[in-house]
Write an enzyme that holds these catalytic residues in place. Structure first.
Site, mmCIF file in Angstrom:
data_model
loop_
_atom_site.group_PDB
_atom_site.id
_atom_site.type_symbol
_atom_site.label_atom_id
_atom_site.label_comp_id
_atom_site.label_asym_id
_atom_site.label_seq_id
_atom_site.Cartn_x
_atom_site.Cartn_y
_atom_site.Cartn_z
ATOM 1 N N LYS A 1 12.047 4.357 5.125
ATOM 2 C CA LYS A 1 13.015 4.761 6.152
ATOM 3 C C LYS A 1 14.224 3.827 6.061
ATOM 4 O O LYS A 1 14.640 3.224 7.049
ATOM 5 C CB LYS A 1 12.369 4.690 7.541
ATOM 6 C CG LYS A 1 11.500 5.890 7.880
ATOM 7 C CD LYS A 1 12.245 7.212 7.981
ATOM 8 C CE LYS A 1 13.097 7.265 9.241
ATOM 9 N NZ LYS A 1 13.843 8.553 9.315
ATOM 10 N N ASP B 1 9.949 10.874 6.383
ATOM 11 C CA ASP B 1 9.796 12.134 7.129
ATOM 12 C C ASP B 1 9.845 13.330 6.177
ATOM 13 O O ASP B 1 9.037 14.256 6.248
ATOM 14 C CB ASP B 1 10.814 12.241 8.282
ATOM 15 C CG ASP B 1 12.212 11.775 7.911
ATOM 16 O OD1 ASP B 1 12.439 11.384 6.746
ATOM 17 O OD2 ASP B 1 13.106 11.800 8.796
ATOM 18 N N ASP C 1 -0.259 4.343 5.748
ATOM 19 C CA ASP C 1 -1.413 4.651 6.607
ATOM 20 C C ASP C 1 -1.309 6.102 7.080
ATOM 21 O O ASP C 1 -2.266 6.879 6.994
ATOM 22 C CB ASP C 1 -1.431 3.688 7.797
ATOM 23 C CG ASP C 1 -2.607 3.962 8.731
ATOM 24 O OD1 ASP C 1 -3.714 4.225 8.228
ATOM 25 O OD2 ASP C 1 -2.399 3.931 9.958
ATOM 26 N N TYR D 1 1.901 -4.915 9.800
ATOM 27 C CA TYR D 1 0.495 -5.326 9.855
ATOM 28 C C TYR D 1 0.285 -6.843 9.849
ATOM 29 O O TYR D 1 -0.856 -7.291 9.863
ATOM 30 C CB TYR D 1 -0.273 -4.703 8.678
ATOM 31 C CG TYR D 1 -0.693 -3.279 8.935
ATOM 32 C CD1 TYR D 1 0.247 -2.253 8.942
ATOM 33 C CD2 TYR D 1 -2.016 -2.951 9.194
ATOM 34 C CE1 TYR D 1 -0.134 -0.950 9.183
ATOM 35 C CE2 TYR D 1 -2.404 -1.649 9.435
ATOM 36 C CZ TYR D 1 -1.462 -0.646 9.431
ATOM 37 O OH TYR D 1 -1.841 0.649 9.678
ATOM 38 N N ASP E 1 -3.510 9.802 5.659
ATOM 39 C CA ASP E 1 -4.324 10.747 6.445
ATOM 40 C C ASP E 1 -3.813 12.172 6.235
ATOM 41 O O ASP E 1 -4.603 13.121 6.126
ATOM 42 C CB ASP E 1 -4.291 10.411 7.949
ATOM 43 C CG ASP E 1 -5.452 9.495 8.371
ATOM 44 O OD1 ASP E 1 -5.852 8.626 7.570
ATOM 45 O OD2 ASP E 1 -5.962 9.648 9.496
HETATM 46 C C1 IPM Z 1 -6.964 2.544 7.560
HETATM 47 C C2 IPM Z 1 -7.133 2.262 9.035
HETATM 48 C C3 IPM Z 1 -6.747 0.828 9.369
HETATM 49 C C4 IPM Z 1 -5.264 0.660 9.065
HETATM 50 C C5 IPM Z 1 -7.037 0.372 10.803
HETATM 51 C C6 IPM Z 1 -8.470 0.607 11.195
HETATM 52 C C7 IPM Z 1 -6.705 -1.078 10.987
HETATM 53 O O1 IPM Z 1 -6.425 3.187 9.790
HETATM 54 O O2 IPM Z 1 -7.549 1.811 6.746
HETATM 55 O O3 IPM Z 1 -6.284 3.509 7.204
HETATM 56 O O4 IPM Z 1 -4.400 0.973 9.897
HETATM 57 O O5 IPM Z 1 -4.965 0.208 7.956
HETATM 58 MN MN MN Z 2 -5.618 4.834 8.601
#
Ligand code: IPM
Ligand code: MN
Ligand code: NAD
Length: 354
Positions: A189, A222, A246, A139, A250
């Protein structure tokens, strides 16, 4: 009366303004109930402003946020009309990096049994926190394209890990686990990324020796993803790198009801910090009163806890749980209510009127 704490609200793009509006109404209600000295100040920053004025994060605005505010509450960044995501890079990633918000905390907690897609898993199995390192890794924006748009194009994004950066998030993980169930899993990893994640591995082993009362384990990312689905009860605190965090967050969100319920905090303990839900701007449902405001409301609660308003924060979380239990929910949770109605109901619960 104690000093007024100024909170910057950046509603942002897509569903951001809708969920920010709902969340601030709830936070206002709880602030009034508890007599909290907070003042919300709204900032017009995001895709619209960028497209209109070519401005993302003006330096004086950044300095004001850094120097005058106790916290920042952000809706979402991302707009199909800005395909390179320039404004999000400057605003969201810019704030994370420039304010050095190295802790990205993303809880995974099941509020109601009907919300998990996992068979035979209950709230007792789904209660952990993902800590995502938030200032390094892929990042940092180091890299570029050589011979762009030719058959010989070369594209590079550098992955950065520093001893200082890894150590501080790993240490935070052990400290957090001491307030929970005393288990930390570091996920990486290092079998492939021998240099950067090798450093993670060594630092983790070293810091773990300082916390003999905490069970420290390691999983490759993984396998970690697989275990989150198969045996989520083994996790208490997961600490990982920026990019892996990240993705895993999710996945974690989906295990407990989805992005509409997933809160997130970007923090540097003791400093002005940034609170935004895990979800993005969800452009396809923006402006339709369909977005679930609960992730944003819970994110606001986390911000209040960070500011020391612990009781108020707990009250907001209880109200969200209650709304979920009573099925006053948006369509993503199987409900038939709109963003505004869900926000208003949570607000009434907080105030004791529902
Ligand atoms: C998150 C988002 C961000 C990230 C993007 C929008 C830059 O996916 O906050 O999870 O990858 O950190
Ligand atoms: Mn995200
Ligand atoms: P997204 O999180 O916006 O949406 C993913 C899916 O979840 C979509 O189906 C969406 O409708 C749904 N969803 C998300 N939030 C919801 C909510 N509150 N209620 C109901 N449903 C919800 O991810 P995406 O579609 O990959 O990204 C859209 C834009 O958002 C992109 O520009 C991306 O870069 C950006 N983004 C920003 C952030 C952030 O600001 N923190 C986080 C993730 C993505």
């Amino acid at each position: 009366m104690s000093e007024v704490r100024k909170i910057a609200v950046i509603p942002g793009d897509g569903i951001g303004p809708e969920v920010a509006d709902a969340a601030v109404r709830v936070l206002d209600a709880v602030a009034e109930k508890h007599g909290l000295p907070v003042d919300f100040v709204w900032f017009d920053l995001g895709a619209e402003k960028y497209l209109r004025e070519g401005v993302t994060m003006p330096q004086p605005v950044f300095e004001a946020l850094r120097d005058e505010y106790a916290a920042i509450l952000l809706g979402a960044m991302g707009d199909p009309r800005v395909p390179d995501n320039k404004h999000a890079e400057d605003i969201l990633l810019g704030l994370r990096m420039r304010l050095d918000l190295y802790v990205n905390e993303r809880p995974v907690q099941l509020f109601h049994p009907r919300l998990t897609p996992l068979k035979d898993k209950t709230a007792a199995h789904l209660d952990f926190v993902i800590l995502r390192e938030n200032t390094e890794d892929l990042y940092v924006g180091i890299g570029g394209n050589f011979k762009r748009d030719t058959p010989d194009e070369v594209a590079i994004n550098e992955m950065i890990a520093t001893r200082k950066g890894v150590e501080r998030i790993v240490r935070y993980a052990f400290e957090l686990s001491r307030t929970r169930r005393r288990r930390v899993c570091m996920s990486d990893k290092s079998n492939v990324l021998r240099a950067s994640h090798g450093l993670w591995r060594r630092v983790f082993q070293q810091v773990a020796t300082e916390y003999p009362d905490v069970a420290a384990e390691h999983l490759y990312a993984d396998v970690c993803a697989m275990e989150m689905v198969k045996r989520p009860e083994r996790f208490d605190v997961i600490v990982t790198s920026n990019m892996l965090g990240d993705i895993l967050s999710d996945l974690g969100a989906e295990l407990v009801g989805g992005l509409g319920l997933a809160a997130s905090a970007n923090m540097h303990p003791g400093r002005v910090s940034l609170f935004e839900p895990v979800h993005g701007s969800a452009p396809t449902i923006a402006g339709k009163d369909q977005a679930n405001p609960m992730a944003m409301i819970l994110t606001g609660a986390r911000m209040f806890a960070y500011l020391g308003f612990v009781e108020a924060a707990a009250g907001v979380e209880r109200a969200v749980r209650e709304a979920v239990a009573r099925e006053v929910c948006t369509p993503d949770l199987g409900g038939s209510h709109g963003t505004k109605a869900v926000g208003a109901f949570v607000g009434e619960l907080v105030s004791g009127d529902a």
